[in-house]
Scaffold this motif. Structure first.
Motif, mmCIF file in Angstrom:
data_model
loop_
_atom_site.group_PDB
_atom_site.id
_atom_site.type_symbol
_atom_site.label_atom_id
_atom_site.label_comp_id
_atom_site.label_asym_id
_atom_site.label_seq_id
_atom_site.Cartn_x
_atom_site.Cartn_y
_atom_site.Cartn_z
ATOM 1 N N MET A 1 0.856 -1.176 0.000
ATOM 2 C CA MET A 1 0.000 0.000 0.000
ATOM 3 C C MET A 1 0.898 1.235 0.000
ATOM 4 N N SER A 2 0.616 2.180 -0.898
ATOM 5 C CA SER A 2 1.427 3.390 -0.975
ATOM 6 C C SER A 2 1.158 4.285 0.233
ATOM 7 N N LYS A 3 2.084 5.190 0.450
ATOM 8 C CA LYS A 3 1.958 6.103 1.583
ATOM 9 C C LYS A 3 0.706 6.978 1.448
ATOM 10 N N LEU A 4 0.414 7.440 0.223
ATOM 11 C CA LEU A 4 -0.769 8.268 -0.005
ATOM 12 C C LEU A 4 -2.054 7.512 0.315
ATOM 13 N N VAL A 5 -2.160 6.287 -0.147
ATOM 14 C CA VAL A 5 -3.346 5.471 0.121
ATOM 15 C C VAL A 5 -3.482 5.220 1.616
ATOM 16 N N ARG A 6 -2.372 4.940 2.282
ATOM 17 C CA ARG A 6 -2.392 4.699 3.722
ATOM 18 C C ARG A 6 -2.889 5.946 4.466
ATOM 19 N N CYS A 7 -2.436 7.145 4.050
ATOM 20 C CA CYS A 7 -2.874 8.386 4.695
ATOM 21 C C CYS A 7 -4.375 8.612 4.493
ATOM 22 N N VAL A 8 -4.866 8.330 3.291
ATOM 23 C CA VAL A 8 -6.287 8.501 3.002
ATOM 24 C C VAL A 8 -7.116 7.554 3.867
ATOM 25 N N VAL A 9 -6.690 6.311 3.964
ATOM 26 C CA VAL A 9 -7.405 5.318 4.765
ATOM 27 C C VAL A 9 -7.371 5.697 6.239
ATOM 28 N N GLU A 10 -6.212 6.101 6.731
ATOM 29 C CA GLU A 10 -6.095 6.486 8.147
ATOM 30 C C GLU A 10 -6.960 7.709 8.450
ATOM 31 N N ASN A 11 -6.985 8.675 7.547
ATOM 32 C CA ASN A 11 -7.799 9.868 7.745
ATOM 33 C C ASN A 11 -9.280 9.511 7.796
ATOM 34 N N ARG A 12 -9.731 8.653 6.881
ATOM 35 C CA ARG A 12 -11.133 8.214 6.870
ATOM 36 C C ARG A 12 -11.480 7.509 8.178
ATOM 37 N N GLN A 13 -10.602 6.618 8.635
ATOM 38 C CA GLN A 13 -10.850 5.885 9.877
ATOM 39 C C GLN A 13 -10.888 6.824 11.078
ATOM 40 N N ARG A 14 -10.023 7.825 11.082
ATOM 41 C CA ARG A 14 -9.961 8.785 12.190
ATOM 42 C C ARG A 14 -11.268 9.579 12.283
ATOM 43 N N VAL A 15 -11.789 10.027 11.152
ATOM 44 C CA VAL A 15 -13.035 10.801 11.151
ATOM 45 C C VAL A 15 -14.213 9.909 11.542
ATOM 46 N N LYS A 16 -14.222 8.683 11.054
ATOM 47 C CA LYS A 16 -15.316 7.764 11.414
ATOM 48 C C LYS A 16 -15.283 7.418 12.908
ATOM 49 N N ARG A 17 -14.084 7.259 13.479
ATOM 50 C CA ARG A 17 -13.975 7.023 14.931
ATOM 51 C C ARG A 17 -14.524 8.216 15.705
ATOM 52 N N ALA A 18 -14.216 9.414 15.244
ATOM 53 C CA ALA A 18 -14.734 10.622 15.905
ATOM 54 C C ALA A 18 -16.261 10.664 15.826
ATOM 55 N N ALA A 19 -16.823 10.288 14.689
ATOM 56 C CA ALA A 19 -18.282 10.262 14.541
ATOM 57 C C ALA A 19 -18.900 9.274 15.530
ATOM 58 N N ARG A 20 -18.302 8.082 15.643
ATOM 59 C CA ARG A 20 -18.812 7.093 16.613
ATOM 60 C C ARG A 20 -18.694 7.622 18.042
ATOM 61 N N ALA A 21 -17.590 8.282 18.346
ATOM 62 C CA ALA A 21 -17.386 8.824 19.690
ATOM 63 C C ALA A 21 -18.429 9.893 20.008
ATOM 64 N N LEU A 22 -18.754 10.736 19.034
ATOM 65 C CA LEU A 22 -19.775 11.767 19.282
ATOM 66 C C LEU A 22 -21.126 11.134 19.560
ATOM 67 N N ARG A 23 -21.480 10.127 18.766
ATOM 68 C CA ARG A 23 -22.756 9.433 18.993
ATOM 69 C C ARG A 23 -22.823 8.831 20.391
ATOM 70 N N ALA A 24 -21.693 8.349 20.898
ATOM 71 C CA ALA A 24 -21.651 7.701 22.208
ATOM 72 C C ALA A 24 -21.525 8.710 23.353
ATOM 73 N N THR A 25 -21.064 9.923 23.049
ATOM 74 C CA THR A 25 -20.766 10.906 24.089
ATOM 75 C C THR A 25 -21.935 11.818 24.420
ATOM 76 N N VAL A 26 -22.623 12.294 23.384
ATOM 77 C CA VAL A 26 -23.704 13.260 23.591
ATOM 78 C C VAL A 26 -24.926 12.859 22.767
ATOM 79 N N PRO A 27 -26.103 13.312 23.173
ATOM 80 C CA PRO A 27 -27.293 13.037 22.357
ATOM 81 C C PRO A 27 -27.176 13.765 21.014
#
Length: 87
Positions: A1-27
């Motif tokens: 996997m190229s460095k660019l693809v890895r960065c894109v995947v990591e960025n997507r995962q980071r934002v999705k984790r934040a979305a899940r955390a918000l759903r779990a943290t506040v109404p």
């Protein structure tokens, strides 16, 4: 996997984790993530509407900071807080 693809995947995962955390943290009414090609900010975007609050709670700011997201705009309407964060 190229460095660019890895960065894109990591960025997507980071934002999705934040979305899940918000759903779990506040109404929430809505939490969505948008890829850069569909975002008006040309960046991966987290869009959320928080229920029953007039401002962004500290717990939400913490989750955004942990995900290294930038809070772009906020507005309050009818007791709900709208926020947009990019990463």
């Amino acid at each position: 996997m190229s460095k660019l693809v890895r960065c894109v995947v990591e960025n997507r995962q980071r934002v999705k984790r934040a979305a899940r955390a918000l759903r779990a943290t506040v109404p929430t009414v809505l939490v969505e993530t948008t890829p850069p090609v569909r975002s008006e900010h040309d960046a991966r975007t987290l869009d959320a509407v928080l229920r029953d609050t007039e401002s962004v709670p500290p717990a939400v700011l913490r989750e955004l900071a942990l995900a290294d997201l930038t809070l772009r705009s906020t507005s309050s309407q009818a007791g709900h807080q709208h926020l947009v964060a990019t990463g």
